[in-house]
Design a protein around this motif. Sequence first.
Motif, mmCIF file in Angstrom:
data_model
loop_
_atom_site.group_PDB
_atom_site.id
_atom_site.type_symbol
_atom_site.label_atom_id
_atom_site.label_comp_id
_atom_site.label_asym_id
_atom_site.label_seq_id
_atom_site.Cartn_x
_atom_site.Cartn_y
_atom_site.Cartn_z
ATOM 1 N N ALA A 23 -20.222 -4.170 -12.610
ATOM 2 C CA ALA A 23 -19.623 -3.258 -11.631
ATOM 3 C C ALA A 23 -19.150 -1.985 -12.319
ATOM 4 O O ALA A 23 -18.665 -2.018 -13.453
ATOM 5 N N LYS A 24 -19.300 -0.883 -11.619
ATOM 6 C CA LYS A 24 -18.749 0.392 -12.060
ATOM 7 C C LYS A 24 -18.269 1.116 -10.812
ATOM 8 O O LYS A 24 -19.016 1.252 -9.835
ATOM 9 N N TRP A 25 -17.014 1.556 -10.814
ATOM 10 C CA TRP A 25 -16.450 2.158 -9.614
ATOM 11 C C TRP A 25 -15.198 2.951 -9.956
ATOM 12 O O TRP A 25 -14.689 2.915 -11.068
ATOM 13 N N MET A 26 -14.693 3.669 -8.940
ATOM 14 C CA MET A 26 -13.430 4.379 -9.063
ATOM 15 C C MET A 26 -12.535 3.959 -7.904
ATOM 16 O O MET A 26 -13.027 3.675 -6.799
ATOM 17 N N MET A 27 -11.236 3.887 -8.149
ATOM 18 C CA MET A 27 -10.316 3.501 -7.086
ATOM 19 C C MET A 27 -8.922 4.043 -7.364
ATOM 20 O O MET A 27 -8.584 4.380 -8.497
ATOM 21 N N ARG A 28 -8.135 4.163 -6.316
ATOM 22 C CA ARG A 28 -6.739 4.535 -6.411
ATOM 23 C C ARG A 28 -5.991 3.903 -5.245
ATOM 24 O O ARG A 28 -6.613 3.432 -4.278
ATOM 25 N N PHE A 29 -4.665 3.919 -5.313
ATOM 26 C CA PHE A 29 -3.850 3.230 -4.325
ATOM 27 C C PHE A 29 -2.714 4.133 -3.862
ATOM 28 O O PHE A 29 -2.071 4.805 -4.678
ATOM 29 N N LEU A 30 -2.493 4.163 -2.561
ATOM 30 C CA LEU A 30 -1.358 4.864 -1.973
ATOM 31 C C LEU A 30 -0.398 3.793 -1.444
ATOM 32 O O LEU A 30 -0.786 2.976 -0.606
ATOM 33 N N ILE A 31 0.845 3.802 -1.926
ATOM 34 C CA ILE A 31 1.780 2.715 -1.650
ATOM 35 C C ILE A 31 3.091 3.289 -1.123
ATOM 36 O O ILE A 31 3.684 4.183 -1.747
ATOM 37 N N LYS A 32 3.546 2.774 0.005
ATOM 38 C CA LYS A 32 4.854 3.142 0.542
ATOM 39 C C LYS A 32 5.842 2.046 0.167
ATOM 40 O O LYS A 32 5.604 0.859 0.429
ATOM 41 N N TYR A 33 6.974 2.431 -0.448
ATOM 42 C CA TYR A 33 7.939 1.436 -0.902
ATOM 43 C C TYR A 33 9.356 1.873 -0.554
ATOM 44 O O TYR A 33 9.647 3.062 -0.385
ATOM 45 N N GLU A 34 10.250 0.888 -0.460
ATOM 46 C CA GLU A 34 11.643 1.154 -0.105
ATOM 47 C C GLU A 34 12.464 1.418 -1.364
ATOM 48 O O GLU A 34 12.287 0.757 -2.388
ATOM 49 N N THR A 35 13.380 2.386 -1.274
ATOM 50 C CA THR A 35 14.242 2.732 -2.401
ATOM 51 C C THR A 35 15.615 2.084 -2.235
ATOM 52 O O THR A 35 15.925 1.491 -1.197
ATOM 53 N N ASN A 36 16.441 2.213 -3.253
ATOM 54 C CA ASN A 36 17.786 1.642 -3.207
ATOM 55 C C ASN A 36 18.658 2.291 -2.149
ATOM 56 O O ASN A 36 19.649 1.703 -1.701
ATOM 57 N N SER A 37 18.309 3.485 -1.716
ATOM 58 C CA SER A 37 19.070 4.155 -0.656
ATOM 59 C C SER A 37 18.506 3.835 0.726
ATOM 60 O O SER A 37 18.864 4.473 1.708
ATOM 61 N N SER A 38 17.601 2.850 0.788
ATOM 62 C CA SER A 38 17.022 2.332 2.044
ATOM 63 C C SER A 38 16.111 3.333 2.753
ATOM 64 O O SER A 38 15.792 3.136 3.933
ATOM 65 N N ASP A 39 15.682 4.398 2.077
ATOM 66 C CA ASP A 39 14.635 5.228 2.639
ATOM 67 C C ASP A 39 13.308 4.828 1.988
ATOM 68 O O ASP A 39 13.260 3.899 1.182
ATOM 69 N N TYR A 40 12.233 5.483 2.381
ATOM 70 C CA TYR A 40 10.913 5.101 1.887
ATOM 71 C C TYR A 40 10.257 6.276 1.163
ATOM 72 O O TYR A 40 10.391 7.426 1.571
ATOM 73 N N LYS A 41 9.569 5.955 0.091
ATOM 74 C CA LYS A 41 8.819 6.942 -0.662
ATOM 75 C C LYS A 41 7.353 6.519 -0.735
ATOM 76 O O LYS A 41 7.026 5.333 -0.596
ATOM 77 N N ASN A 42 6.496 7.501 -0.978
ATOM 78 C CA ASN A 42 5.069 7.241 -1.149
ATOM 79 C C ASN A 42 4.691 7.401 -2.612
ATOM 80 O O ASN A 42 4.987 8.430 -3.221
ATOM 81 N N ALA A 43 4.058 6.382 -3.155
ATOM 82 C CA ALA A 43 3.623 6.408 -4.550
ATOM 83 C C ALA A 43 2.105 6.429 -4.607
ATOM 84 O O ALA A 43 1.421 5.844 -3.765
ATOM 85 N N SER A 44 1.588 7.107 -5.612
ATOM 86 C CA SER A 44 0.149 7.142 -5.867
ATOM 87 C C SER A 44 -0.120 6.447 -7.188
ATOM 88 O O SER A 44 0.380 6.864 -8.229
ATOM 89 N N LEU A 45 -0.888 5.375 -7.137
ATOM 90 C CA LEU A 45 -1.189 4.595 -8.333
ATOM 91 C C LEU A 45 -2.655 4.770 -8.682
ATOM 92 O O LEU A 45 -3.540 4.364 -7.915
#
Length: 274
Positions: A23-45
Motif C-alpha cells: 500500500a502507498k497512500w496519503m492521509m490526514r485527520f480533522l479532530i474536534k476535541y473538548e478542552t478543560n474550559s469545556s469548549d471545543y477545538k479543532n485539531a489537524s493531525l
Amino acid sequence: GFFQSYAVEVDVKDASNATCLYAKWMMRFLIKYETNSSDYKNASLNLSSNVTHNGSVCGNDTQAALLSVQFGEGHSWSVNFTKTNETYQGDFITFTYNTNDTAVFPDAKRKGPITIVVKDTMRPVQLNNVFVCHNADFFEAENVTQIFWNVTVQAFVQNGTISKKESRCRADAPTSAPTVPPTIANVTTASTTTLSPSPTTAPRPVENPETGNYSLKIGNKTCLLATVGLQLNVSQDKPLLININPKTTSADGTCGNTTATLKLNDGNSTLIGF
C-alpha cells in the motif's frame, strides 16, 4: 502548510520474503476535541516522516489481511482486508489518536488514547488487481474526519509481484463535462482562406460558481457561517478559472475569542483559507 502530510508506503512480506500486502497512500485527520474550559477545538493531525507498520499481517483464505501503521506520539491507524474466491475488499478502519500529544491537542480535557472504528466503503476488487484512487475520500465518525488521497493498495498479492492491472475508484472515473470551464485564453478562432476578416468563435461564457453553505460549530452552536459561491482566477502561463464545487468541498477551521479561521478543501488539492 495546511494540507502538509507525508506519503506512507508499506510493503509487507511473508515468511519467504515475498510481498503479500502492498500500500502507498496519503492521509490526514480533522479532530474536534473538548478542552478543560469545556469548549471545543479543532485539531489537524498529519502523518509524520517516521511511520512504522508493526502488526501488519499478510492474511490468507481463512485470516484477514491487516495493514497497520503507527505515527507521532501514540497515534495509529489500520484497515483489515477480507477476500472471497475472486475479490478482496477493505472491511473495517480503526483509528486511535492520543490526546496526550499536547502539540496536537493542547489543553485536552480527556487524556489518553481514543479509538474509533468505521466501516470501509471500498468496493470489491478483483484478486491480482491493484486498487487506485487519486481523488480524496472522506470518512466521518465521532468528531473525526479521515481524509485519504493518492491511494494505491493490493491485498493478497499473488506470487510476490504487484499487479499492473488497476481497479479505479468511482471518484477517479472520467466525466463527460470538463472540471475547468473554458476561458478566452483557450478558445480557438476559426479562419478562412479569403481575404475578408476571419470570423472568430465567440468565447463561451464561464458559468457562475454554485453557492455553498459552510459552517463551523463549537459543540452544538454554530460559530462561523459562510454562504458563498467561489471562483478562483489563477494567472500563470495562461489565465485559468476554477469554480469551487460545494458538493465536493469540506470545511474545517477554528473559532476563537478574537479570530476565526475557515479552511475549504475541494478534494482536488485546491485549498482556500479565510
